[in-house]
Enzyme design. Structure first.
Site, short mmCIF file in Angstrom:
data_model
loop_
_atom_site.label_atom_id
_atom_site.label_comp_id
_atom_site.label_asym_id
_atom_site.label_seq_id
_atom_site.Cartn_x
_atom_site.Cartn_y
_atom_site.Cartn_z
N GLY A 1 0.83 -1.20 0.00
CA GLY A 1 0.00 0.00 0.00
C GLY A 1 0.86 1.24 0.00
O GLY A 1 1.96 1.27 -0.57
N GLU B 1 -7.63 -1.73 5.36
CA GLU B 1 -6.32 -1.80 6.01
C GLU B 1 -6.47 -2.23 7.47
O GLU B 1 -7.20 -1.58 8.23
CB GLU B 1 -5.62 -0.44 5.95
CG GLU B 1 -5.20 -0.05 4.54
CD GLU B 1 -4.34 1.20 4.53
OE1 GLU B 1 -3.35 1.24 3.78
OE2 GLU B 1 -4.66 2.14 5.29
N THR C 1 0.05 -1.49 8.82
CA THR C 1 -1.21 -2.12 8.42
C THR C 1 -1.00 -3.10 7.28
O THR C 1 -0.07 -2.98 6.49
CB THR C 1 -2.23 -1.06 7.98
OG1 THR C 1 -1.71 -0.32 6.87
CG2 THR C 1 -2.58 -0.12 9.12
#
Length: 315
Positions: free
Chosen positions: A200, A261, A211
């Protein structure tokens, strides 16, 4: 448990290999909620009493997906998860019928005489509101008649909680309104999302809360945007955590990209490209935009504490 994929019309070879006297629960069973479970448990119980195998027939893709109906918003329980749950319920055979445009044109009579009778179904078990065949014109009461009395038919009444019928449509509505506790109550378990951990923006690590960015493996019903207390499973290991579902408005003005997330408590390591299953246990708060990173960090810490408290009282 054996999973058998079925396409209409049945071939002679398919019938020879899969025909057997059996008790068959029939339905879409998307969600396998407590109402669906009552139908399948009735079939398993009847099969045990009669001394026959218990089977389930379901359909994939979802008819609403194939027919392009505007209210279709994804699966509550994709096929793989559905098979796992059915195995635990004591089902011996699962028939997954390929639902396509051609199958949608099959008449109720041809569904019964072209599938159920050749498979030697002894007893068909279905919910009171089960419909089948072209435009859903067939109902439970017609099963015995259309089979020429070859089938015994057992109809299961609606499953009620506090006087309200448990249904997939109401569960979908609850999920989309952030009423995860209500949805889980009707499920009889926590709603679960499964996917692969992808790279991410890595902002969570910079904020002190790394996360796992989840890319869903199936077209799931996505719950309301917000923050949830979750339980995540990776292999044989399970972790409590907190998950944000939404567009991360603090960092993105356009809100075009949707993120899931999860920050897992007491976990250290690399989950990239690994499969993660996340159960949504409790809804904590709506997603919102923060005026500063310090304000966001403080709120994440508070959310994590809230999630830990919520998870600590669970069995």
């Amino acid at each position: 448990m054996q999973t058998i994929r079925l396409a209409y019309p049945l071939t002679k070879q398919f019938i020879e290999q899969n025909s057997r006297p059996q008790v068959l629960a029939i339905g879409q069973f998307d969600g396998l909620h407590l109402g669906h479970a009552s139908v399948i448990q009735s079939a398993v119980r009847l099969a045990s009493e009669i001394g026959l195998p218990a089977s389930v027939m379901t359909f994939h893709p979802h008819p609403k997906e194939v027919m392009k109906k505007g209210d279709y918003d994804g699966y509550l329980t994709p096929p793989g998860e559905k098979e796992r749950i059915l195995r635990e319920m004591g089902v011996e055979y699962v028939y997954i019928v390929e639902f396509d445009d051609a199958f949608s044109q099959v008449s109720p009579k041809d569904f019964v005489t072209g599938i159920l009778v050749p498979l030697q179904v002894h007893t068909a078990v279905a919910g009171f509101d089960f419909h089948y065949g072209y435009r859903g014109e067939g109902n439970v009461d017609m099963l015995r008649e259309l089979s020429g009395n070859a089938l015994d038919v057992h109809t299961v009444p609606p499953f009620l909680i506090d006087g309200e019928k448990v249904s997939s449509s109401e569960i979908r509505k609850a999920l989309q309104e952030g009423q995860i506790e209500q949805a889980n109550r009707w499920f009889g378990r926590s709603y679960s999302l499964r996917g692969t951990v992808m790279h991410g923006e890595k902002r969570g690590r910079q904020l002190g809360f790394p996360t796992a960015n989840l890319k869903l493996s199936e077209h799931y019903v996505v719950p309301a945007s917000g923050v949830y207390a979750v339980r995540a499973t990776h292999g044989q290991d399970s972790y409590g955590g907190v998950m944000n579902v939404g567009v991360k408005p603090t960092f993105h003005e356009d809100g075009k990209v949707f993120w899931l997330e999860a920050h897992l408590f007491d976990f250290s390591g690399d989950l990239y490209d690994q499969v993660l299953s996340v159960e949504l246990v409790s809804y904590i708060r709506p997603e919102r935009k923060f005026n500063s990173l310090d304000e966001l960090i403080a709120q994440i810490g508070h959310d994590a504490d809230t999630a830990k408290q919520l998870l600590s009282v669970l069995p």
